[in-house]
Design an enzyme around this catalytic site. Sequence first.
Site, PDB file in Angstrom:
ATOM      1  CB  SER A 299      -1.157   0.274   1.214  1.00  0.00           C
ATOM      2  OG  SER A 299      -2.002   0.947   1.046  1.00  0.00           O
TER       3      SER A 299
ATOM      4  CG  ASP B 221      -7.060  -1.441  -4.170  1.00  0.00           C
ATOM      5  OD1 ASP B 221      -7.830  -0.385  -3.636  1.00  0.00           O
ATOM      6  OD2 ASP B 221      -5.903  -2.140  -3.992  1.00  0.00           O
TER       7      ASP B 221
ATOM      8  CG  HIS C 275      -5.917  -1.981  -0.147  1.00  0.00           C
ATOM      9  ND1 HIS C 275      -5.432  -1.537  -1.525  1.00  0.00           N
ATOM     10  CD2 HIS C 275      -5.552  -1.490   1.133  1.00  0.00           C
ATOM     11  CE1 HIS C 275      -4.329  -0.645  -0.801  1.00  0.00           C
ATOM     12  NE2 HIS C 275      -4.176  -0.941   0.219  1.00  0.00           N
TER      13      HIS C 275
END
EC number: 3.4.21.-
Length: 726
Positions: free
Chosen positions: A558, A644, A689
């Site tokens: 991320s 996502d 995610h």
Amino acid sequence: MQQKSKLFLQALKYSIPHLGKCMQKQHLNHCNFADHYYNRIKLKKYHLTKCLQSKPKISELARNIPSRSFSYKDFLPIKQENEKSLSENMDAFEKVRTKLETQPQEEYEIINAEIKHGGFVYYQEGCCLVRSKDEEDNDNYEVLFNLEELKLDQPFIDCIRVAPDEKYVAAKIRTEDSEASTCIIVKLSDQPAMEASFPNVSSFEWVKDEEDEDVLFYTFQRNLRCHDVYRATFGDNKRNERFYTEKDPSYFVFLYLTKDSRFLTINIMNKTTSEVWLIDGLSPWDPPVLIQKRIHGVLYYVEHRDDELYILTNVGEPTEFKLMRTAADTPAIMNWDLFFTMKRNTKVVDLDMFKDHCVLFLKHSNLLYVNVIGLADDSVRSLKLPPWACGFIMDTNSDPKNCPFQLCSPIRPPKYYTYKFAEGKLFEETGHEDPITKTSRVLRLEAKSKDGKLVPMTVFHKTDSEDLQKKPLLVHVYGAYGMDLKMNFRPERRVLVDDGWILAYCHVRGGGELGLQWHADGRLTKKLNGLADLEACIKTLHDQGFSQPSLTTLSAFSAGGVLVGALCNSNPELLRAVTLEAPFLDVLNTMMDTTLPLTLEELEEWGNPSSDEKHKNYIKRYCPYQNIKPQHYPSIHITAYENDERVPLKGIVNYTDKLKEAIMEHAKNTGEGYQAPNIILDIQPGGNHVIEDSHKKITAQIKFLYEELGLDSTSVFENLKKYLKF
């Protein structure tokens, strides 16, 4: 009274559905709390550890994984039915994998989303929501609801709440492939039945009104934004009404029920500011009471005990968290009295409130502490925890005499500890001692960054390793949103250390390991501090004899992808290979696109390049996508998810394409004999995610690292097999 297990900071932080482009699972974090939504792990016939979940964990606000059994096979790719027989020249990795698949092993079971209420334990068994009288009796339970009725693909229970008198139970249902959720309400009777269901619920809590009617408060999430609060009743007096709407799109809303169930708090917050309203748990239809109107830069979170509010806040100097208190009927900020202050470089992980004690879970100078405050005499007892411990797991707590919790590290499964107030002592779980305590070392080191700041690192390696300079090194980094680098237990990390790897966790600025200022020094127009810290950490490791550039790998997920991508542009010679998951790589274009669901909420972290030229020019200096150039790069393996919403796939694809073009141009200019790096983009289906426990992803990443470093991959799966036997 409903039992509370997840402490108030944990509950707030974990369930926030959008703490930036971060994870979760995995899920408040401006005080970054504990790791993940931790699960109970047990070996059949022998419990390694357990953690009853009645409140989600804040740590990393992310998602929970479904209950299921797994063995060594689950760490390996799924074999296709039409797969041909193995060829004799197949590589060592494939041979070991196939060998393991043919040998039966003991299985572990991961159980999450579990809550005690009254005399029952509520949890997921298979595809059903069930309850039982005995948490250890897995064969004697009552089925309350079959999740298959929702017609979802592999649904799992993310969170459970039981109404005060056990007339109803509410459960949030999710799938691995999506962040969307459904909250079901089941009426508890001789024949339990689903009473209602609500889509896209984020947080939810039960209270009882003056007429003994159960009222469910819940927040509604739309496009990753959580702005609306609803309240609903069931049975003969059904109603469902919107109760509150937050107008500022940069804020989100989360509900938390104080541990004594006296107040329901409506928490309205963004990355730097918060505002809390109280709903009287005895009169939930009365108008809420504002504690303190939001003040830019002021964060505060609220617990309750004996008609007093205990407020964890950064108000005043220094702008780190401190504990204050005030009477519940005079909650405004001018009435807050300072109660307890933290040492410099201290991170507040969580807080738990008891009848006569307040317990603070702290991280100070990269070590864990528990402070027990006596509320009768204001005494403070500070306990330094074992140096191997890297993270807390907050446990179910219905006993006012004891404070149980667990400690963990990336390579060691959680272990139970209990502080007993009467004895004033901390008791350690006895029994089987994990052999990793004798076969590995954990070091707390520091690197000096360009501006002289000392950056903490946590390093793991085998005790008997010789010539560490020749050992492979895997570096982890995050450095955003004031969140700690995830250091929860992961079996694959254990396997790598057993196989001779060095693991290094770099706690750079932008994260929260040293408190709020540590975050402030690595966001907005100070983001380059985090990059300088990461570079200093890797160079320091090499200088102190830990590995070398040709054996150094770097991993992030991320928002951690920003620093990793920036380092690949600025100092690629430090690395041999990189693994990224759902990485944030195109900061500039993302932050200029206000149609994306999280852009407005992210302005406090990255800046506003659309309206502020200073922010725009600064982002251009470090944005990974903007700074790709023809040069040699380390090999990079990227895992991305098709739908996502937090880190759009388009940005990752654009980054990969541009990177490949730059590498081709560099290869053309370099001439024959140049060995170009491997750039792999692995796009997985689904809309989640980060899927932390994806065995397919884990296997692909490990195989990539071993191949890039030219290492024999045989022993890594042999070690994994031995671990599972343990």
